[in-house]
Enzyme design. Structure first.
Site, PDB file in Angstrom:
ATOM      1  N   LYS A  16       0.839  -1.216   0.000  1.00 34.84           N
ATOM      2  CA  LYS A  16       0.000   0.000   0.000  1.00 34.84           C
ATOM      3  C   LYS A  16       0.869   1.259   0.000  1.00 34.84           C
ATOM      4  CE  LYS A  16      -2.127  -1.080   3.866  1.00 34.84           C
ATOM      5  NZ  LYS A  16      -1.553  -2.394   4.247  1.00 34.84           N
ATOM      6  N   ARG A 130      11.808  -5.818   5.370  1.00 39.23           N
ATOM      7  CA  ARG A 130      11.807  -4.376   5.664  1.00 39.23           C
ATOM      8  C   ARG A 130      12.311  -4.131   7.086  1.00 39.23           C
ATOM      9  NH1 ARG A 130       6.398  -0.893   4.991  1.00 39.23           N
ATOM     10  NH2 ARG A 130       5.733  -2.189   6.733  1.00 39.23           N
ATOM     11  N   ARG A 136      11.861  -0.706  12.082  1.00 39.64           N
ATOM     12  CA  ARG A 136      10.475  -0.682  12.586  1.00 39.64           C
ATOM     13  C   ARG A 136      10.239  -1.902  13.465  1.00 39.64           C
ATOM     14  NH1 ARG A 136       5.585   0.564   8.386  1.00 39.64           N
ATOM     15  NH2 ARG A 136       4.440  -0.783   9.830  1.00 39.64           N
ATOM     16  N   ARG A 148      -0.672  -8.965  13.152  1.00 39.16           N
ATOM     17  CA  ARG A 148      -1.188  -7.895  12.280  1.00 39.16           C
ATOM     18  C   ARG A 148      -2.036  -8.491  11.158  1.00 39.16           C
ATOM     19  NH1 ARG A 148       4.430  -5.315  11.013  1.00 39.16           N
ATOM     20  NH2 ARG A 148       3.349  -4.092   9.420  1.00 39.16           N
TER      21      ARG A 148
HETATM   22  P1  B4P Z   1       3.892  -1.915   2.222  1.00 38.25           P
HETATM   23  O1  B4P Z   1       2.820  -2.929   2.125  1.00 38.25           O
HETATM   24  O2  B4P Z   1       3.897  -0.807   1.240  1.00 38.25           O
HETATM   25  O3  B4P Z   1       3.805  -1.451   3.721  1.00 38.25           O
HETATM   26  P2  B4P Z   1       2.650  -0.697   4.482  1.00 38.25           P
HETATM   27  O4  B4P Z   1       1.498  -0.357   3.640  1.00 38.25           O
HETATM   28  O5  B4P Z   1       3.368   0.438   5.115  1.00 38.25           O
HETATM   29  O6  B4P Z   1       2.203  -1.817   5.540  1.00 38.25           O
HETATM   30  P3  B4P Z   1       1.450  -1.829   6.930  1.00 38.25           P
HETATM   31  O7  B4P Z   1       0.023  -2.153   6.622  1.00 38.25           O
HETATM   32  O8  B4P Z   1       2.177  -2.797   7.765  1.00 38.25           O
HETATM   33  O9  B4P Z   1       1.665  -0.473   7.706  1.00 38.25           O
HETATM   34  P4  B4P Z   1       0.800   0.676   8.344  1.00 38.25           P
HETATM   35  O10 B4P Z   1       1.800   1.732   8.474  1.00 38.25           O
HETATM   36  O11 B4P Z   1      -0.439   0.985   7.576  1.00 38.25           O
HETATM   37  O12 B4P Z   1       5.348  -2.561   2.105  1.00 38.25           O
HETATM   38  C1  B4P Z   1       5.842  -3.609   2.872  1.00 38.25           C
HETATM   39  C2  B4P Z   1       7.177  -4.099   2.307  1.00 38.25           C
HETATM   40  O13 B4P Z   1       6.960  -4.839   1.118  1.00 38.25           O
HETATM   41  C3  B4P Z   1       8.198  -3.007   1.937  1.00 38.25           C
HETATM   42  O14 B4P Z   1       9.472  -3.390   2.383  1.00 38.25           O
HETATM   43  C4  B4P Z   1       8.153  -2.965   0.420  1.00 38.25           C
HETATM   44  O15 B4P Z   1       9.387  -2.576  -0.150  1.00 38.25           O
HETATM   45  C5  B4P Z   1       7.823  -4.400   0.072  1.00 38.25           C
HETATM   46  N1  B4P Z   1       7.106  -4.533  -1.188  1.00 38.25           N
HETATM   47  C6  B4P Z   1       6.086  -3.743  -1.609  1.00 38.25           C
HETATM   48  N2  B4P Z   1       5.648  -4.169  -2.828  1.00 38.25           N
HETATM   49  C7  B4P Z   1       6.420  -5.268  -3.167  1.00 38.25           C
HETATM   50  C8  B4P Z   1       6.459  -6.152  -4.313  1.00 38.25           C
HETATM   51  N3  B4P Z   1       5.621  -6.011  -5.339  1.00 38.25           N
HETATM   52  N4  B4P Z   1       7.358  -7.160  -4.303  1.00 38.25           N
HETATM   53  C9  B4P Z   1       8.225  -7.314  -3.257  1.00 38.25           C
HETATM   54  N5  B4P Z   1       8.256  -6.506  -2.165  1.00 38.25           N
HETATM   55  C10 B4P Z   1       7.354  -5.484  -2.116  1.00 38.25           C
HETATM   56  O16 B4P Z   1       0.307   0.131   9.791  1.00 38.25           O
HETATM   57  C11 B4P Z   1       1.161  -0.076  10.897  1.00 38.25           C
HETATM   58  C12 B4P Z   1       0.369  -0.169  12.212  1.00 38.25           C
HETATM   59  O17 B4P Z   1      -0.276   1.108  12.491  1.00 38.25           O
HETATM   60  C13 B4P Z   1      -0.789  -1.172  12.260  1.00 38.25           C
HETATM   61  O18 B4P Z   1      -0.357  -2.479  12.597  1.00 38.25           O
HETATM   62  C14 B4P Z   1      -1.704  -0.545  13.355  1.00 38.25           C
HETATM   63  O19 B4P Z   1      -1.234  -0.849  14.658  1.00 38.25           O
HETATM   64  C15 B4P Z   1      -1.550   0.940  13.145  1.00 38.25           C
HETATM   65  N6  B4P Z   1      -2.594   1.525  12.271  1.00 38.25           N
HETATM   66  C16 B4P Z   1      -2.375   2.117  11.056  1.00 38.25           C
HETATM   67  N7  B4P Z   1      -3.547   2.547  10.516  1.00 38.25           N
HETATM   68  C17 B4P Z   1      -4.531   2.198  11.396  1.00 38.25           C
HETATM   69  C18 B4P Z   1      -5.956   2.344  11.387  1.00 38.25           C
HETATM   70  N8  B4P Z   1      -6.597   2.922  10.352  1.00 38.25           N
HETATM   71  N9  B4P Z   1      -6.673   1.871  12.445  1.00 38.25           N
HETATM   72  C19 B4P Z   1      -6.051   1.299  13.493  1.00 38.25           C
HETATM   73  N10 B4P Z   1      -4.705   1.114  13.560  1.00 38.25           N
HETATM   74  C20 B4P Z   1      -3.940   1.566  12.524  1.00 38.25           C
END
Ligand code: B4P
Length: 190
Positions: A16, A130, A136, A148
């Site tokens: 995402k 990552r 992180r 998660r």
């Molecule tokens: P991404 O998948 O881009 O990571 P993300 O969206 O930041 O993930 P996440 O859902 O964990 O984080 P968030 O901050 O929203 O990438 C992951 C990895 O994959 C990277 O290293 C990338 O390079 C790699 N990658 C991407 N595409 C690839 C491909 N095609 N091939 C290979 N590798 C690839 O949430 C974190 C925490 O915040 C949650 O657990 C929760 O506690 C809290 N939170 C956030 N929003 C919330 C909400 N709305 N409500 C309640 N809690 C919330």
């Protein structure tokens, strides 16, 4: 002109954050990532950040009222945006309903919910990868990562039904080269 408001959806590690960067650039959208907003609060050691940190370190979701309030503030700070990309929000039915209420009041509804689909083992591999470089905490422990993913399956995945009922749900294969996945998203936006 109507606004291009998009929800980028998917389990942790689905890409995402990664794909948001390309879509923001292409369409000139404002990025609203609740994960990024929460991490900024933790870094600044605010009261909100202190409340969120323990939950995030365990891989639990943060309370709905906290994240809804953060999104509302950010939307109000960007009234002239061409559109928003909601990344990691909404994650519960209460969040989705609050977002609908905010957008309906402005007559600027969500145009599409783009759901990146990636198998669980690939998600765990990506997040541990990552975690090894980013520092992180929630990306460094496999038990936390799997929690998660369980939080996603129980509380967030049901939102597919919410957006399907509005005919906005679009499933996107999230495995492959980054540029191929971007092309799939762009085709789905139409
Ligand atoms: P991404 O998948 O881009 O990571 P993300 O969206 O930041 O993930 P996440 O859902 O964990 O984080 P968030 O901050 O929203 O990438 C992951 C990895 O994959 C990277 O290293 C990338 O390079 C790699 N990658 C991407 N595409 C690839 C491909 N095609 N091939 C290979 N590798 C690839 O949430 C974190 C925490 O915040 C949650 O657990 C929760 O506690 C809290 N939170 C956030 N929003 C919330 C909400 N709305 N409500 C309640 N809690 C919330």
């Amino acid at each position: 002109m109507s606004k291009l408001n998009l929800v980028l959806f998917g389990p942790p590690g689905a890409g995402k954050g990664t794909q948001s960067a390309f879509l923001i650039e292409k369409y000139g959208l404002v990025h609203l990532s609740t994960g990024d907003l929460l991490r900024a609060e933790i870094k600044a050691e605010t009261e909100l950040g202190l409340k969120a940190q323990g939950l995030m370190d365990r891989g639990d979701l943060v309370a709905d009222d906290i994240v809804i309030g953060m999104i509302r503030n950010k939307m109000e700070a960007h009234l002239d945006a061409k559109g928003f990309i909601f990344d990691g929000f909404p994650r519960t039915k209460a969040q989705a309903e609050a977002l609908d209420t905010m957008l309906t009041a402005k007559n600027e509804p969500i145009v599409a919910m783009l759901a990146l689909e990636v198998p669980e083992e690939e998600l765990v591999k990506r997040l541990l990868g990552r975690g090894a470089v980013s520092g992180r905490a929630d990306d460094q422990n496999e038990t936390v990562i799997r929690n998660r993913i369980r939080e996603y399956e129980t509380k967030t995945a049901p939102l597919k039904e919410f957006y399907s009922a509005q005919r906005k749900f679009k499933a996107i294969n999230g495995v492959g080269d980054l540029s191929d996945i971007t092309a799939r998203l762009v085709a789905a936006i139409g």
